[in-house]
Motif scaffolding. Structure first.
Motif, mmCIF file in Angstrom:
data_model
loop_
_atom_site.group_PDB
_atom_site.id
_atom_site.type_symbol
_atom_site.label_atom_id
_atom_site.label_comp_id
_atom_site.label_asym_id
_atom_site.label_seq_id
_atom_site.Cartn_x
_atom_site.Cartn_y
_atom_site.Cartn_z
ATOM 1 N N VAL B 223 1.790 77.436 49.862
ATOM 2 C CA VAL B 223 3.089 77.540 50.610
ATOM 3 C C VAL B 223 2.914 79.144 51.071
ATOM 4 C CG1 VAL B 223 5.366 78.042 50.172
ATOM 5 C CG2 VAL B 223 4.328 75.879 49.268
ATOM 6 N N VAL B 224 3.384 79.256 52.114
ATOM 7 C CA VAL B 224 3.424 80.517 52.980
ATOM 8 C C VAL B 224 4.837 81.066 53.120
ATOM 9 C CG1 VAL B 224 2.653 82.038 54.743
ATOM 10 C CG2 VAL B 224 1.178 79.935 53.974
ATOM 11 N N ILE B 225 5.279 82.234 52.594
ATOM 12 C CA ILE B 225 6.372 82.877 52.643
ATOM 13 C C ILE B 225 6.348 84.057 53.488
ATOM 14 C CG2 ILE B 225 8.526 83.801 51.410
ATOM 15 C CD1 ILE B 225 8.411 81.662 49.745
ATOM 16 N N ASN B 226 7.401 84.330 54.422
ATOM 17 C CA ASN B 226 7.626 85.394 55.197
ATOM 18 C C ASN B 226 9.019 85.758 55.456
ATOM 19 O OD1 ASN B 226 6.586 87.826 56.690
ATOM 20 N ND2 ASN B 226 6.613 86.861 58.591
ATOM 21 N N PHE B 227 9.491 86.940 55.017
ATOM 22 C CA PHE B 227 10.553 87.364 55.058
ATOM 23 C C PHE B 227 11.579 86.256 54.518
ATOM 24 C CE2 PHE B 227 9.107 89.788 58.952
ATOM 25 C CZ PHE B 227 9.384 91.176 58.411
ATOM 26 N N GLY B 228 11.368 85.766 53.279
ATOM 27 C CA GLY B 228 12.043 85.067 52.479
ATOM 28 C C GLY B 228 12.218 83.468 52.994
ATOM 29 N N GLN B 229 11.437 83.397 54.106
ATOM 30 C CA GLN B 229 11.563 81.963 54.677
ATOM 31 C C GLN B 229 10.194 81.101 54.466
ATOM 32 O OE1 GLN B 229 13.241 82.941 58.443
ATOM 33 N NE2 GLN B 229 14.547 81.335 58.161
ATOM 34 N N LYS B 230 10.076 80.031 54.382
ATOM 35 C CA LYS B 230 8.857 79.089 54.267
ATOM 36 C C LYS B 230 8.467 78.993 55.632
ATOM 37 C CE LYS B 230 8.122 74.765 53.762
ATOM 38 N NZ LYS B 230 8.218 73.322 52.764
ATOM 39 N N ILE B 231 7.431 79.441 56.049
ATOM 40 C CA ILE B 231 6.617 79.247 57.167
ATOM 41 C C ILE B 231 5.685 78.382 57.399
ATOM 42 C CG2 ILE B 231 7.519 81.591 58.265
ATOM 43 C CD1 ILE B 231 4.276 82.375 57.883
ATOM 44 N N ALA B 232 4.855 77.760 56.256
ATOM 45 C CA ALA B 232 3.996 76.740 56.346
ATOM 46 C C ALA B 232 3.684 76.364 54.866
ATOM 47 C CB ALA B 232 2.698 77.433 56.847
ATOM 48 N N GLU B 233 3.148 75.331 54.695
ATOM 49 C CA GLU B 233 2.941 74.424 53.877
ATOM 50 C C GLU B 233 1.724 73.339 54.031
ATOM 51 O OE1 GLU B 233 6.188 72.274 51.906
ATOM 52 O OE2 GLU B 233 5.028 71.418 50.353
ATOM 53 N N GLY B 234 0.622 73.581 53.201
ATOM 54 C CA GLY B 234 -0.371 72.683 53.527
ATOM 55 C C GLY B 234 -1.710 72.947 52.620
ATOM 56 N N THR B 235 -2.750 72.419 52.955
ATOM 57 C CA THR B 235 -3.870 72.664 52.086
ATOM 58 C C THR B 235 -4.496 73.923 52.603
ATOM 59 O OG1 THR B 235 -5.324 71.701 53.796
ATOM 60 C CG2 THR B 235 -4.469 70.057 51.986
ATOM 61 N N PRO B 236 -5.292 74.349 51.961
ATOM 62 C CA PRO B 236 -6.134 75.714 52.422
ATOM 63 C C PRO B 236 -6.651 75.640 53.854
ATOM 64 C CG PRO B 236 -6.663 75.543 50.120
ATOM 65 C CD PRO B 236 -6.015 74.204 50.461
ATOM 66 N N VAL B 237 -7.125 74.546 54.174
ATOM 67 C CA VAL B 237 -7.782 74.445 55.595
ATOM 68 C C VAL B 237 -6.556 74.581 56.618
ATOM 69 C CG1 VAL B 237 -9.196 72.870 57.166
ATOM 70 C CG2 VAL B 237 -9.824 73.045 54.594
ATOM 71 N N ASP B 238 -5.615 73.787 56.377
ATOM 72 C CA ASP B 238 -4.337 73.624 57.276
ATOM 73 C C ASP B 238 -4.024 75.125 57.424
ATOM 74 O OD1 ASP B 238 -4.254 70.945 57.141
ATOM 75 O OD2 ASP B 238 -2.683 70.526 55.438
ATOM 76 N N ILE B 239 -3.620 75.720 56.135
ATOM 77 C CA ILE B 239 -3.175 77.021 56.261
ATOM 78 C C ILE B 239 -4.115 78.138 57.077
ATOM 79 C CG2 ILE B 239 -2.544 79.146 54.899
ATOM 80 C CD1 ILE B 239 -0.400 77.018 54.731
ATOM 81 N N ASN B 241 -5.799 77.307 59.670
ATOM 82 C CA ASN B 241 -5.740 76.999 60.820
ATOM 83 C C ASN B 241 -4.430 77.116 61.728
ATOM 84 O OD1 ASN B 241 -8.408 77.008 61.029
ATOM 85 N ND2 ASN B 241 -8.530 74.796 60.049
ATOM 86 N N ASN B 242 -3.377 77.286 60.673
ATOM 87 C CA ASN B 242 -1.977 77.346 61.193
ATOM 88 C C ASN B 242 -1.648 78.588 62.000
ATOM 89 O OD1 ASN B 242 1.004 77.856 61.153
ATOM 90 N ND2 ASN B 242 1.065 75.993 59.821
ATOM 91 N N ASP B 243 -1.329 78.269 63.145
ATOM 92 C CA ASP B 243 -0.928 79.144 64.233
ATOM 93 C C ASP B 243 0.084 80.241 63.692
ATOM 94 O OD1 ASP B 243 -2.888 78.536 65.857
ATOM 95 O OD2 ASP B 243 -1.491 77.242 67.106
ATOM 96 N N ARG B 244 1.191 79.577 63.179
ATOM 97 C CA ARG B 244 2.318 80.666 62.833
ATOM 98 C C ARG B 244 1.860 81.491 61.719
ATOM 99 N NH1 ARG B 244 7.780 77.947 61.218
ATOM 100 N NH2 ARG B 244 8.524 80.082 61.170
ATOM 101 N N VAL B 245 0.955 80.803 60.757
ATOM 102 C CA VAL B 245 0.449 81.827 59.596
ATOM 103 C C VAL B 245 -0.097 82.830 60.054
ATOM 104 C CG1 VAL B 245 -0.958 81.831 57.528
ATOM 105 C CG2 VAL B 245 0.737 79.872 57.909
ATOM 106 N N ILE B 246 -1.302 82.513 60.992
ATOM 107 C CA ILE B 246 -2.232 83.513 61.689
ATOM 108 C C ILE B 246 -1.341 84.548 62.577
ATOM 109 C CG2 ILE B 246 -3.988 83.981 63.402
ATOM 110 C CD1 ILE B 246 -5.050 81.124 62.387
#
Ligand SMILES: Nc1ncnc2c1ncn2[C@@H]1O[C@H](COP(=O)(O)OP(=O)(O)OP(=O)(O)O)[C@@H](O)[C@H]1O
Ligand SMILES: [Mg+2]
Lengths: 323, 259
Positions: B223-239, B241-246
């Protein structure tokens, strides 16, 4: 420590308190020492309570309040209601324990110097209450408290009526010494059982203690209640010994002294408060001859002692022991 | 797999600052789930909310369908949700073994009074705690240090002791806040293996961690959090390759974190 060695130590202590001391006193004829030692025993009980609150990580400067409460409970019950002293003794302890639960609930949340300050204020508030309330009879206090009566069980007199004794001071000495032995035996057991470890966990890190499931609010209250119970017992017995109680019987100075007794004996040792009380009491009296310098020398010695022996007098024996 | 923990629209404000903002996710039984995000993103706050160390401003945490947020840490622990601390938090003046033994508190069947008088149950408890503590110390390779005062332990072992304390409570869900912080490559490697073995013991593990290679290796989901909000959730591979996370988190640092 070796088990037999420990048993021998306990036996030696009991013999010293109950046989050797009375023997020495009768040989030397210094009957006044009984009163001194009775005071030391009773003060060390109150100090033991303070020590227990240190053990859960609270600096308790409120023990004077509970000693005063206990003294008044006994005085009022005996003089106004004709209750036998022996019943008022546990009643005084329980009264203080219950009072400490009510007081502790809001204030035990505070830590460090904040708790210390509030508990100090508590001592003063109790004194003012004793001055103001009708039941405590104001500044003139409650005097002429009758001596404890006899205890008999199945027609057998176990404890004689103190008033019939030639020297009730000896009886009070035995009473105080017995209470002290019971108190410290209980404390020893407490600290060396699992409860002691849980208390220690609280002292070292309250957050972590609660994360391992310890109900820290609950445990603090229990420790504070036991502490106050001991304060009450101590005060109640004092009222019986001196046959009187005044609002100034226990003051802020006493609260501070209870704490110093613990520091001096050593916060890491169950028997610290006993040794500390003995040392401070006799030390203070010894310095009496120095007149106006008494307080100065006393305070300086205390400061030096704490600098040299931050873990108390009993830490001197630490080298031999392990762990 | 069954859901063991549900985080529902969790929000926590500190004055004007929203440290955790409307975060929701589920944790499955026996899962290793990592929470990642930049410094100050709200990860530790999230863990404190889950373990009931903080009350949420709004939202709730359900453990097996039962609300555990906003109660008290010892109650959450009793139910089975236990956290370790980001700062190494141990009982400094006890030995390593005493630390672990005292942490068995929740498993005691005897009452405090029972321990005082030393009833049969109390003695059985103490024996059982001793044996279990030795097993846990062995599991975390701390046996040799058992009688060492905790304050004298080297850093890597302090982390292990923190986890040992957590394990002693016999949790169903263990929240580890930066368990690999300050470890070198070798130590991290061993610690990763240890977390895997926690799962084999039947635990569900949540961890906050900055060591990306370790996170990618160990996690079932992230689960990825930025400024208190969840911006992504998924398997390591998903994360990965996730544009928002990158964009929001990894950015130009992706080389530094081994992607
Ligand atoms: N008790 C508090 N009072 C006020 N603000 C707080 C409190 N605890 C955390 N914060 C703030 O909330 C935000 C999130 O903090 P938190 O510790 O949860 O971040 P984090 O993601 O764990 O960071 P790090 O990776 O550095 O450990 C930070 O801005 C922090 O300053
Ligand atoms: Mg953090």
């Amino acid at each position: 420590m070796n088990r037999t060695l420990r048993l021998l130590g306990v036996a030696a202590f009991l013999v010293a308190v109950f046989v050797v001391v009375p023997l020495l006193i009768s040989v030397t004829g210094r009957k006044d020492v009984y009163y001194t030692l009775t005071s030391v025993a009773l003060l060390s009980i109150a100090s033991a309570g303070v020590w227990l609150t240190f053990y859960i990580g609270r600096i308790n400067m409120g023990q004077g309040a509970f000693a005063l409460m206990g003294a008044y409970v006994t005085a009022v019950l005996v003089n106004h209601y004709g209750v036998a002293f022996w019943w008022t003794l546990p009643a005084a302890g329980l009264f203080c324990a219950v009072a400490s639960l009510l007081i502790g609930l809001p204030i035990l949340r505070l830590r460090g110097v904040y708790f210390a300050m509030v508990s100090l204020v508590l001592t003063e508030v109790t004194r003012l209450l004793a001055l103001a309330l009708p039941v405590t009879e104001g500044a003139k206090g409650i005097t002429n408290i009758p001596l404890p009566g006899a205890i008999s069980l199945f027609g057998l007199t176990i404890v004689p009526d103190f008033a019939t004794l030639e020297n009730p001071r000896i009886a009070f000495y035995y009473l105080a010494a017995t209470l002290m032995v019971l108190c410290f035996a209980g404390m020893y057991r407490l600290v060396h059982s699992r409860i002691g470890h849980i208390c220690m966990s609280l002292q070292q890190n309250e957050e972590l203690a609660s994360s391992i499931g310890v109900n820290i609010v609950h445990l603090r209250l229990i420790a504070f209640a036991i502490s106050s119970f001991l304060g009450g017992i101590s005060g109640a017995t004092f009222a019986a010994v001196t046959q009187s109680v005044y609002p100034s019987s226990f003051t802020v100075t006493d609260s501070v002294n209870f704490m110093l007794n613990c520091f001096l004996g050593g916060l890491g040792y169950v028997f610290g408060p006993m040794l500390g009380t003995l040392t401070l009491y006799f030390g203070w009296n010894l310095l009496f001859q120095t007149g106006e310098f008494q307080l100065l020398i006393y305070s300086s010695l205390m400061i030096i002692l704490m600098l040299v022996l931050p873990n108390g007098l009993l830490s001197l024996g630490e080298g031999r022991r392990k762990g | 797999m069954d859901t063991i923990l549900q985080v529902r629209e969790l929000t926590r404000r500190f004055g004007g600052l929203t440290a955790v903002n409307n975060v929701s996710f589920d944790v499955r039984e026996r899962e290793i789930l990592s929470v990642i995000g930049p410094n100050g993103a709200g990860k530790s706050t999230l863990f404190k909310l889950i373990a009931s160390f903080l009350k949420p401003t709004s939202g709730e945490v359900l453990y097996r369908g039962e609300r555990i947020s906003g109660l008290a840490p010892h109650i959450a622990a009793r139910k089975g949700v236990v956290r370790t601390f980001q700062e190494t938090t141990i009982f400094r003046n006890m030995t390593v073994r005493e630390n672990v033994i005292v942490a068995h508190h929740l498993r005691s069947r005897a009452s405090l009074l029972g321990f005082f008088v030393g009833t049969g149950t109390a003695r059985e408890d103490e024996r059982a705690f001793g044996a279990s503590a030795d097993e846990i110390l062995d599991f975390l390779n701390l046996t040799e240090l058992a009688n060492e005062k905790a304050r004298n332990l080297p850093h890597g072992h302090l982390r292990a002791l923190g986890i040992a304390i957590g394990l002693a409570t016999d949790p169903a869900v263990l929240l580890l806040d930066e368990p690999f912080a300050g470890m070198n490559h070798d130590e991290t490697h061993k610690a990763v293996a240890m977390v895997r073995r926690l799962r084999e013991r039947g635990l569900t593990v949540l961890l906050v961690e900055h060591d990306m290679p370790a996170v990618m290796k160990i996690s079932d989901r992230i689960v990825v959090i930025n400024f208190g909000q969840k911006i992504a959730e998924g398997t390591p591979v998903d994360i990965q390759n996730n544009d928002r996370v990158i964009e929001a988190y990894l950015g130009a640092e992706d080389e530094a974190i081994g992607l």
